[in-house]
Write a protein that holds these residues in place. Structure first.
Motif, PDB file in Angstrom:
ATOM      1  N   LEU A 167       0.838  -1.210   0.000  1.00 55.79           N
ATOM      2  CA  LEU A 167       0.000   0.000   0.000  1.00 55.79           C
ATOM      3  C   LEU A 167       0.871   1.257   0.000  1.00 55.79           C
ATOM      4  O   LEU A 167       0.586   2.225  -0.713  1.00 55.79           O
ATOM      5  N   VAL A 168       1.946   1.212   0.793  1.00 57.18           N
ATOM      6  CA  VAL A 168       2.860   2.368   0.837  1.00 57.18           C
ATOM      7  C   VAL A 168       3.537   2.563  -0.516  1.00 57.18           C
ATOM      8  O   VAL A 168       3.683   3.688  -0.995  1.00 57.18           O
ATOM      9  N   LEU A 169       3.954   1.440  -1.162  1.00 57.00           N
ATOM     10  CA  LEU A 169       4.592   1.544  -2.475  1.00 57.00           C
ATOM     11  C   LEU A 169       3.648   2.151  -3.509  1.00 57.00           C
ATOM     12  O   LEU A 169       4.050   2.991  -4.323  1.00 57.00           O
ATOM     13  N   ILE A 170       2.384   1.697  -3.486  1.00 57.25           N
ATOM     14  CA  ILE A 170       1.396   2.258  -4.422  1.00 57.25           C
ATOM     15  C   ILE A 170       1.213   3.744  -4.163  1.00 57.25           C
ATOM     16  O   ILE A 170       1.185   4.567  -5.088  1.00 57.25           O
ATOM     17  N   PHE A 171       1.099   4.106  -2.886  1.00 56.07           N
ATOM     18  CA  PHE A 171       0.935   5.515  -2.526  1.00 56.07           C
ATOM     19  C   PHE A 171       2.153   6.330  -2.956  1.00 56.07           C
ATOM     20  O   PHE A 171       2.024   7.437  -3.485  1.00 56.07           O
ATOM     21  N   ILE A 172       3.342   5.754  -2.742  1.00 57.22           N
ATOM     22  CA  ILE A 172       4.584   6.444  -3.142  1.00 57.22           C
ATOM     23  C   ILE A 172       4.618   6.625  -4.651  1.00 57.22           C
ATOM     24  O   ILE A 172       4.968   7.704  -5.157  1.00 57.22           O
ATOM     25  N   PHE A 173       4.244   5.561  -5.386  1.00 55.22           N
ATOM     26  CA  PHE A 173       4.260   5.634  -6.846  1.00 55.22           C
ATOM     27  C   PHE A 173       3.334   6.741  -7.345  1.00 55.22           C
ATOM     28  O   PHE A 173       3.713   7.547  -8.204  1.00 55.22           O
ATOM     29  N   ILE A 174       2.125   6.778  -6.790  1.00 57.33           N
ATOM     30  CA  ILE A 174       1.162   7.813  -7.208  1.00 57.33           C
ATOM     31  C   ILE A 174       1.681   9.198  -6.837  1.00 57.33           C
ATOM     32  O   ILE A 174       1.624  10.144  -7.631  1.00 57.33           O
ATOM     33  N   THR A 175       2.216   9.303  -5.603  1.00 56.82           N
ATOM     34  CA  THR A 175       2.731  10.598  -5.145  1.00 56.82           C
ATOM     35  C   THR A 175       3.889  11.068  -6.008  1.00 56.82           C
ATOM     36  O   THR A 175       3.939  12.230  -6.436  1.00 56.82           O
ATOM     37  N   VAL A 176       4.835  10.162  -6.285  1.00 55.60           N
ATOM     38  CA  VAL A 176       6.007  10.521  -7.103  1.00 55.60           C
ATOM     39  C   VAL A 176       5.575  10.880  -8.516  1.00 55.60           C
ATOM     40  O   VAL A 176       6.110  11.821  -9.125  1.00 55.60           O
ATOM     41  N   PHE A 177       4.586  10.160  -9.052  1.00 56.10           N
ATOM     42  CA  PHE A 177       4.103  10.445 -10.398  1.00 56.10           C
ATOM     43  C   PHE A 177       3.576  11.868 -10.507  1.00 56.10           C
ATOM     44  O   PHE A 177       3.982  12.634 -11.380  1.00 56.10           O
ATOM     45  N   PHE A 178       2.664  12.204  -9.571  1.00 59.18           N
ATOM     46  CA  PHE A 178       2.088  13.551  -9.618  1.00 59.18           C
ATOM     47  C   PHE A 178       3.110  14.614  -9.217  1.00 59.18           C
ATOM     48  O   PHE A 178       3.090  15.725  -9.748  1.00 59.18           O
ATOM     49  N   LEU A 179       4.008  14.264  -8.277  1.00 55.81           N
ATOM     50  CA  LEU A 179       5.034  15.224  -7.865  1.00 55.81           C
ATOM     51  C   LEU A 179       5.982  15.526  -9.017  1.00 55.81           C
ATOM     52  O   LEU A 179       6.318  16.688  -9.280  1.00 55.81           O
TER      53      LEU A 179
END
Length: 455
Positions: A167-179
């Motif tokens: 879940l953290v990896l998915i959240f990180i991926f989404i966050t990094v993508f938009f960031l």
């Protein structure tokens, strides 16, 4: 690879590394804590049985303890001091027997952890010693728990940690993508803008800049684009104006030259046309001279040779030179210089400045008006002022009058003459002397140019 992908991958790898390190550290801590908790609970249960046995250690109590533990997920073995088994809640197997055969020395009152290895052994175990009513050591209480139960708990814990990690990896991926998109979007806009600039398209409009380094860069690129666009327009207008200014006199020269060649023309008419040709030739010569002066200024080859002069004497010579032209037009010219002021200037260049400004006053002033040429010294600053009572300059034109080829009369009337280059040359000569030139004007009331030179 695009910068957004590079930046995103870099952020993702860094954060995944941090997360992996954190999760491994957290996993080890949680596992250690869980095992320690299980061993502490096992030891506490053994101490509880010890306390009961120190009150009453008859066969009924022993049987009751064995029966009670047989109904739980732990096992108990109670022995005497010689290792004889008094009661056991389960069948004694080789693993339990090996632990029972370990030598016991100086067991603390709260007991001791006998077997903590939950990964490689079948049991974790603790031992507590109990005394008889006389206070002498009467035996030992061994507590056992199968490690597969502990491993099951650890396995459940691992599943929860793995799910949390995903879940953290998915959240990180989404966050990094938009960031990365948020960070690189303005960079991409700036890249496209600079690409357009490199192709000569200066009509660049960037989104409103943010208040950070990227915003400052965006603002700089937008300013550069605006300046280049302005320079392009200036260049196009410059070329168009120069073409016009050259084409008009050359057309006159060619036309009147053709007429002057006619054989049937009398001498008076021929000389009249030759005078026009001469006048237009002088006009072309003056334009080329001013363009040459501007070119030398741009290439920093415009030489300034300063020498110390008496400004009043210098201005008096200029005054005498232009006075007949002012009198001919019915304009009074007054020189105001009430003190001896010595200053280092280039006399020929500064004469060019003052003659240009006085010529403008002459062109745009009506008869029965007065033009003042004055010099003064204030706070180690020399000020020269040319003030007339002419037609004035509209306020909207004042910021541009020192621009090249800019003229207030949009129709480019040939009545007043000039090419719109004089004031540009004046400004650069004054600045080459380390000075400043300013202008104040009001339509219908005249114009005042002030040159300020620091001592």
């Amino acid at each position: 690879m695009k910068i957004s992908i590079k930046l995103g991958l870099w952020f993702f790898i860094c954060i995944v590394f941090i997360e992996a390190f954190s999760m491994i550290f957290l996993h080890n801590k949680l596992v250690h804590s869980q095992v320690h908790q299980e061993l502490s609970a096992l030891q506490a249960r053994g101490n509880s049985h010890r306390a009961v046995l120190e009150i009453n250690s008859d066969s009924a109590t022993l049987h009751h303890i064995g029966l009670m533990e047989s109904q739980t997920d732990t096992e108990v073995v109670i022995t005497d001091t010689n290792g004889g088994i008094l009661v056991s809640s389960a069948k004694i197997n080789k693993n339990i027997e090996d632990l029972l055969n370990k030598r016991m020395n100086n067991i603390p009152r709260n007991g001791r952890i006998l077997q903590p290895d939950w990964q490689n052994e079948k049991y974790i175990a603790t031992v507590s010693a109990f005394n008889n009513k006389d206070g002498k050591k009467a035996g030992y209480v061994y507590m056992f728990r199968k490690t597969d139960e502990v491993q099951k708990l650890i396995s459940e814990l691992n599943k929860h940690l793995l799910l949390a990690s995903l879940l953290v990896l998915i959240f990180i991926f989404i966050t990094v993508f938009f960031l990365s998109k948020a960070v690189t979007k303005p960079l991409i806009s700036m890249k496209e803008a600079t690409k357009k600039l490199s192709k000569g398209d200066f009509s660049v409009t960037l989104p409103p800049p943010s208040k950070d380094e990227l915003g400052e860069l965006s603002q700089s690129i937008q300013t550069l684009a605006n300046d280049l666009n302005y320079l392009k327009q200036e260049r196009d207008e410059f070329l168009a104006t120069i073409s016009h200014e050259l084409r008009t006199p050359l057309t006159y020269i060619k036309g009147y030259a053709d007429i002057a060649k006619r054989k049937e023309l009398d001498e008076a008419e021929r000389f009249k046309y030759l005078d026009i040709i001469h006048e237009e030739s002088q006009r072309v010569s003056e334009l080329l001279k001013e363009l040459f002066d501007l070119a030398k200024l741009d290439q920093n080859t415009f030489s300034i040779s300063k020498e110390k002069v008496d400004l009043c004497v210098f201005l008096q010579s200029i005054y005498q030179k232009v006075l007949p032209a002012f009198h001919h037009k019915g304009i009074e010219l007054k020189l105001v210089c009430n003190q001896n002021i010595d200053f280092s200037i280039d006399p020929s260049r500064f004469e060019q400045v003052l003659l240009n400004l006085l010529d403008n006053s002459l062109k745009y002033s009506q008869e029965n008006t007065t033009t003042y040429l004055q010099v003064s010294e204030e706070n180690e600053t020399i000020k020269m002022t040319i003030k007339d009572q002419g037609i004035g300059i509209p306020q909207e034109d004042l910021p541009y009058i020192f621009d090249r080829l800019y003229r207030v009369e949009k129709s480019r009337s040939r009545v007043t003459g000039g090419f719109g280059l004089g004031l540009a040359i004046v400004k650069q000569i004054v600045e080459a002397h380390g000075g400043e030139i300013s202008v104040e004007s009001e339509v219908g009331h005249g114009t005042s140019f002030t040159i300020s030179l620091k001592q």
